[in-house]
Design an enzyme around this catalytic site. Structure first.
Site, PDB file in Angstrom:
ATOM      1  N   CYS A 131       0.871  -1.173   0.000  1.00 51.22           N
ATOM      2  CA  CYS A 131       0.000   0.000   0.000  1.00 51.22           C
ATOM      3  C   CYS A 131       0.909   1.223   0.000  1.00 51.22           C
ATOM      4  O   CYS A 131       1.290   1.721   1.058  1.00 51.22           O
ATOM      5  CB  CYS A 131      -0.919  -0.002   1.221  1.00 51.22           C
ATOM      6  SG  CYS A 131      -1.954   1.485   1.326  1.00 51.22           S
TER       7      CYS A 131
ATOM      8  N   CYS B 258      -6.570   4.725   5.084  1.00 50.66           N
ATOM      9  CA  CYS B 258      -6.598   3.286   5.356  1.00 50.66           C
ATOM     10  C   CYS B 258      -5.853   3.011   6.658  1.00 50.66           C
ATOM     11  O   CYS B 258      -5.359   3.923   7.306  1.00 50.66           O
ATOM     12  CB  CYS B 258      -5.968   2.516   4.195  1.00 50.66           C
ATOM     13  SG  CYS B 258      -4.212   2.891   3.950  1.00 50.66           S
TER      14      CYS B 258
ATOM     15  N   ASP C 200     -11.965  -7.573  -3.740  1.00 50.77           N
ATOM     16  CA  ASP C 200     -10.605  -7.978  -3.382  1.00 50.77           C
ATOM     17  C   ASP C 200     -10.080  -8.908  -4.467  1.00 50.77           C
ATOM     18  O   ASP C 200     -10.615  -9.994  -4.670  1.00 50.77           O
ATOM     19  CB  ASP C 200     -10.617  -8.682  -2.022  1.00 50.77           C
ATOM     20  CG  ASP C 200      -9.248  -8.834  -1.403  1.00 50.77           C
ATOM     21  OD1 ASP C 200      -8.245  -8.811  -2.149  1.00 50.77           O
ATOM     22  OD2 ASP C 200      -9.170  -8.977  -0.173  1.00 50.77           O
TER      23      ASP C 200
ATOM     24  N   ARG D 206      -6.860 -10.002  -4.608  1.00 49.21           N
ATOM     25  CA  ARG D 206      -5.581 -10.585  -4.196  1.00 49.21           C
ATOM     26  C   ARG D 206      -5.579 -12.108  -4.252  1.00 49.21           C
ATOM     27  O   ARG D 206      -6.611 -12.742  -4.094  1.00 49.21           O
ATOM     28  CB  ARG D 206      -5.230 -10.128  -2.781  1.00 49.21           C
ATOM     29  CG  ARG D 206      -4.936  -8.644  -2.718  1.00 49.21           C
ATOM     30  CD  ARG D 206      -4.697  -8.177  -1.328  1.00 49.21           C
ATOM     31  NE  ARG D 206      -5.942  -8.188  -0.554  1.00 49.21           N
ATOM     32  CZ  ARG D 206      -6.057  -7.699   0.665  1.00 49.21           C
ATOM     33  NH1 ARG D 206      -5.008  -7.177   1.274  1.00 49.21           N
ATOM     34  NH2 ARG D 206      -7.213  -7.732   1.303  1.00 49.21           N
TER      35      ARG D 206
END
Length: 192
Positions: free
Chosen positions: A55, A66, A126, A128
């Protein structure tokens, strides 16, 4: 480990203490991606592990939108004292990449939540993949771990490779990330 190339180890002195780093180059049909492991030299049989997705805005720029940067710092601080490793995956923006993440941020500025923003630009909440983390755990022969996470998807992914005990990593909400943290809890099932 057919699809992994592993670098040498190098020392990394940090504000949290001395760590070592090692890079894992993941090779696939789309090219390659380098992931970083930050670890203490001698970690226990049941080490602390943080599976952390890149990030840039949170980790390097200190974004308050975040909880990523603060969570990474908290993990490094604990790991420096108790032993273990951070697996730093190059999966910016929950896997959508930096360019798309900035576009999602622009939509969030207009009032959409993080999931709505991702979906509006054509992605799932998401994107990932944690499979590479399992290969990294196997490389270090980790069969048991204390996983620093609030994300049930990370727990489920790593349970395929090792015995996992979750330890929560709670970052205090602020005026900029409160809505984001609520969405993670209510829509993504995070254990906050």
């Amino acid at each position: 480990m057919k699809r992994l190339e592993v670098s040498n180890q190098a020392k990394l002195p940090t504000q949290f203490g001395e760590f070592y780093i090692q890079c894992f180059r993941e090779k696939n049909s789309n090219g390659s991606k380098d992931h970083l492991v930050i670890f203490t030299l001698d970690f226990p049989e049941n080490p602390l592990v943080r599976l952390h997705s890149e990030c840039l805005t949170g980790d390097a720029l200190g974004s308050q939108k975040c909880d990523c940067g603060v969570a990474l710092q908290m993990a490094l601080e604990r790991i420096s004292k108790e032993g273990g490793l951070v697996i730093y995956l190059r999966q910016e923006g929950r896997g959508i990449g930096l360019f798309n993440k900035v576009n999602a941020y622009a939509l969030q500025d207009k009032g959409y939540d993080t999931i709505q923003a991702n979906e509006m630009i054509g992605f799932k909440d998401d994107e990932r993949d944690y499979g590479i983390a399992g290969e990294i755990l196997e490389y270090y022969r980790i069969k048991k771990m204390r996983l620093l996470t609030n994300n049930p998807k990370k727990i489920a992914a790593l349970e395929k490779y090792a015995e996992v005990t979750r330890e929560s990593l709670i970052v205090c909400a602020n005026e900029h990330n409160q809505g984001y943290l609520e969405v993670k809890k209510l829509k993504m099932g995070h254990l906050l």
